[in-house]
Design a protein around this motif. Structure first.
Motif, mmCIF file in Angstrom:
data_model
loop_
_atom_site.group_PDB
_atom_site.id
_atom_site.type_symbol
_atom_site.label_atom_id
_atom_site.label_comp_id
_atom_site.label_asym_id
_atom_site.label_seq_id
_atom_site.Cartn_x
_atom_site.Cartn_y
_atom_site.Cartn_z
ATOM 1 N N ILE A 162 -1.201 8.375 -7.269
ATOM 2 C CA ILE A 162 -0.008 7.716 -6.721
ATOM 3 C C ILE A 162 0.110 6.307 -7.303
ATOM 4 C CG2 ILE A 162 -0.145 9.106 -4.606
ATOM 5 C CD1 ILE A 162 -1.196 6.741 -3.087
ATOM 6 N N LYS A 163 1.332 5.802 -7.321
ATOM 7 C CA LYS A 163 1.644 4.518 -7.956
ATOM 8 C C LYS A 163 1.023 3.338 -7.213
ATOM 9 C CE LYS A 163 6.131 2.571 -9.213
ATOM 10 N NZ LYS A 163 6.054 1.989 -10.501
ATOM 11 N N GLU A 164 0.999 3.407 -5.873
ATOM 12 C CA GLU A 164 0.528 2.262 -5.084
ATOM 13 C C GLU A 164 -0.588 2.668 -4.113
ATOM 14 O OE1 GLU A 164 3.552 -0.714 -3.752
ATOM 15 O OE2 GLU A 164 4.906 0.968 -4.121
ATOM 16 N N PRO A 165 -1.764 2.971 -4.630
ATOM 17 C CA PRO A 165 -2.848 3.428 -3.739
ATOM 18 C C PRO A 165 -3.202 2.432 -2.641
ATOM 19 C CG PRO A 165 -3.671 3.004 -5.971
ATOM 20 C CD PRO A 165 -2.183 2.968 -6.041
ATOM 21 N N LEU A 166 -3.113 1.137 -2.929
ATOM 22 C CA LEU A 166 -3.507 0.137 -1.917
ATOM 23 C C LEU A 166 -2.709 0.296 -0.616
ATOM 24 C CD1 LEU A 166 -5.162 -2.336 -1.106
ATOM 25 C CD2 LEU A 166 -3.520 -3.777 -2.325
ATOM 26 N N ARG A 167 -1.452 0.723 -0.731
ATOM 27 C CA ARG A 167 -0.617 0.917 0.475
ATOM 28 C C ARG A 167 -1.164 2.027 1.366
ATOM 29 N NH1 ARG A 167 5.250 2.250 -1.177
ATOM 30 N NH2 ARG A 167 5.459 2.770 1.027
ATOM 31 N N PHE A 168 -1.929 2.942 0.795
ATOM 32 C CA PHE A 168 -2.246 4.169 1.539
ATOM 33 C C PHE A 168 -3.733 4.431 1.789
ATOM 34 C CE2 PHE A 168 1.995 4.966 -0.178
ATOM 35 C CZ PHE A 168 2.634 5.460 0.949
ATOM 36 N N VAL A 169 -4.631 3.725 1.103
ATOM 37 C CA VAL A 169 -6.051 4.124 1.205
ATOM 38 C C VAL A 169 -6.576 4.092 2.646
ATOM 39 C CG1 VAL A 169 -6.918 3.844 -1.152
ATOM 40 C CG2 VAL A 169 -6.701 1.837 0.298
ATOM 41 N N LYS A 170 -6.215 3.073 3.412
ATOM 42 C CA LYS A 170 -6.720 2.981 4.786
ATOM 43 C C LYS A 170 -6.208 4.170 5.602
ATOM 44 C CE LYS A 170 -7.498 -0.443 8.402
ATOM 45 N NZ LYS A 170 -6.613 -0.161 9.542
ATOM 46 N N ARG A 171 -4.944 4.532 5.392
ATOM 47 C CA ARG A 171 -4.374 5.651 6.149
ATOM 48 C C ARG A 171 -5.032 6.980 5.758
ATOM 49 N NH1 ARG A 171 1.986 4.533 5.706
ATOM 50 N NH2 ARG A 171 1.450 2.828 4.269
ATOM 51 N N ALA A 222 -10.338 11.368 5.064
ATOM 52 C CA ALA A 222 -11.002 11.357 3.750
ATOM 53 C C ALA A 222 -12.468 10.947 3.906
ATOM 54 C CB ALA A 222 -10.298 10.383 2.814
ATOM 55 N N ASP A 223 -13.354 11.590 3.170
ATOM 56 C CA ASP A 223 -14.772 11.218 3.170
ATOM 57 C C ASP A 223 -15.146 10.424 1.931
ATOM 58 O OD1 ASP A 223 -16.014 12.635 5.613
ATOM 59 O OD2 ASP A 223 -14.712 14.140 4.709
ATOM 60 N N ALA A 243 -14.498 -1.063 2.802
ATOM 61 C CA ALA A 243 -14.418 -1.553 4.195
ATOM 62 C C ALA A 243 -14.241 -0.387 5.168
ATOM 63 C CB ALA A 243 -13.264 -2.547 4.339
ATOM 64 N N CYS A 244 -13.656 0.708 4.690
ATOM 65 C CA CYS A 244 -13.516 1.914 5.532
ATOM 66 C C CYS A 244 -14.833 2.695 5.579
ATOM 67 C CB CYS A 244 -12.405 2.818 4.997
ATOM 68 S SG CYS A 244 -10.771 2.107 5.166
ATOM 69 N N GLY A 245 -15.834 2.229 4.843
ATOM 70 C CA GLY A 245 -17.147 2.880 4.856
ATOM 71 C C GLY A 245 -17.235 4.084 3.936
ATOM 72 N N LEU A 246 -16.330 4.168 2.951
ATOM 73 C CA LEU A 246 -16.303 5.360 2.089
ATOM 74 C C LEU A 246 -16.700 5.033 0.655
ATOM 75 C CD1 LEU A 246 -12.921 6.988 3.196
ATOM 76 C CD2 LEU A 246 -15.201 7.276 4.184
ATOM 77 N N PRO A 247 -17.310 6.029 -0.040
ATOM 78 C CA PRO A 247 -17.517 5.881 -1.476
ATOM 79 C C PRO A 247 -16.162 5.807 -2.181
ATOM 80 C CG PRO A 247 -18.816 7.723 -0.626
ATOM 81 C CD PRO A 247 -17.879 7.284 0.478
ATOM 82 N N CYS A 248 -16.115 5.016 -3.243
ATOM 83 C CA CYS A 248 -14.874 4.808 -3.992
ATOM 84 C C CYS A 248 -15.010 5.397 -5.394
ATOM 85 C CB CYS A 248 -14.628 3.301 -4.075
ATOM 86 S SG CYS A 248 -13.269 2.862 -5.149
#
Ligand code: DX5
Ligand code: ZN
Length: 218
Positions: A68-77, A83-84, A105-110
């Motif tokens: 997606i074009k703007e991942p920052l808008r959606f990663v927390k959601r 998502a794991d 910060a959500c505690g997930l691997p990136c």
């Protein structure tokens, strides 16, 4: 150790609960969930509500691949929806450092996803922002569709990244995605990849268990 990620993109999406059971019983380690927004790639797939429903019935952890074009808008959601682990493309429009921070910060691997035409030189300066349990997703097809042909030329890129990580004493995982079946998986493993994403090959297999097993070391 090799991990197998079953991509559900080309599965029968009217029966997602059954699909998730079949791939879990077949021995896959993760579900791979491909999100497309019609902007970053010229296709639409599924988003937050489908992930919430899938999360309720899936026994496997879910790896979300954001095309997606703007991942920052959606990663927390996406993290809140179940998502794991989450990967996003370094070619996207979002601030890369901030996006990595929110996933952590959500505690997930990136995961940092890299399209076939993007040089590794664009990735290397970002690697210090990743932790040991994080991963690099090297696309072995152009993102956007399942069932495409594996791009041979990416093998060289896997080798180069693997050598770079060794030289830098980094323990990041290398994930490959696109056209992965027994033979291409073996070549990717030999080149240094340890996370195998495979869609059509698993979900269309007559024997999904044999298909999953064939993606691991013999
Ligand atoms: C492609 C997706 C892949 C895709 C893989 O843009 O990121 O995860 O589902 O499908 P196969 O294994 O069929 O190439
Ligand atoms: Zn994917």
């Amino acid at each position: 150790m090799t991990k197998v990620f079953a991509s559900i993109l080309n599965a029968d999406l009217a029966h997602l609960a059954d699909v998730s059971t079949v791939v879990a019983d077949a021995g896959a380690d993760y579900l791979h969930y491909d999100v497309m927004d019609g902007c970053f790639v010229d296709n639409l797939s599924f988003g937050l509500p489908v992930l919430q429903s899938l999360k309720r019935c899936a026994s496997l952890p879910i790896d979300v691949h954001l095309m997606i074009k703007e991942p920052l808008r959606f990663v927390k959601r996406f993290a809140e929806a179940g998502a794991d682990m989450i990967s996003f493309h370094i070619e996207s429009d979002s601030d890369i450092s901030k996006t990595i921070s929110v996933i952590h910060a959500c505690g997930l691997p990136c995961g940092l996803a890299v399209s076939p035409d993007t040089p590794l030189e664009q990735l290397y300066p970002i690697l210090p922002l990743l932790n040991d349990n994080d991963y690099i997703l090297l696309m072995t097809v152009y993102p956007g569709w399942g069932s495409q042909k594996f791009m041979e030329e990416v093998l060289q890129k896997i080798r180069a990244l693997s050598a770079h990580l060794k030289a830098e004493h980094r323990n990041l995982h290398i994930q490959v995605d696109g056209g992965i079946q027994a033979e291409t998986a073996a070549r990717c493993r030999e080149a240094g990849a340890d996370y195998m994403v495979s869609g059509t090959y698993i979900v269309n297999a007559e024997n999904p268990q044999a298909a999953v097993a064939s993606l691991r070391e013999r």
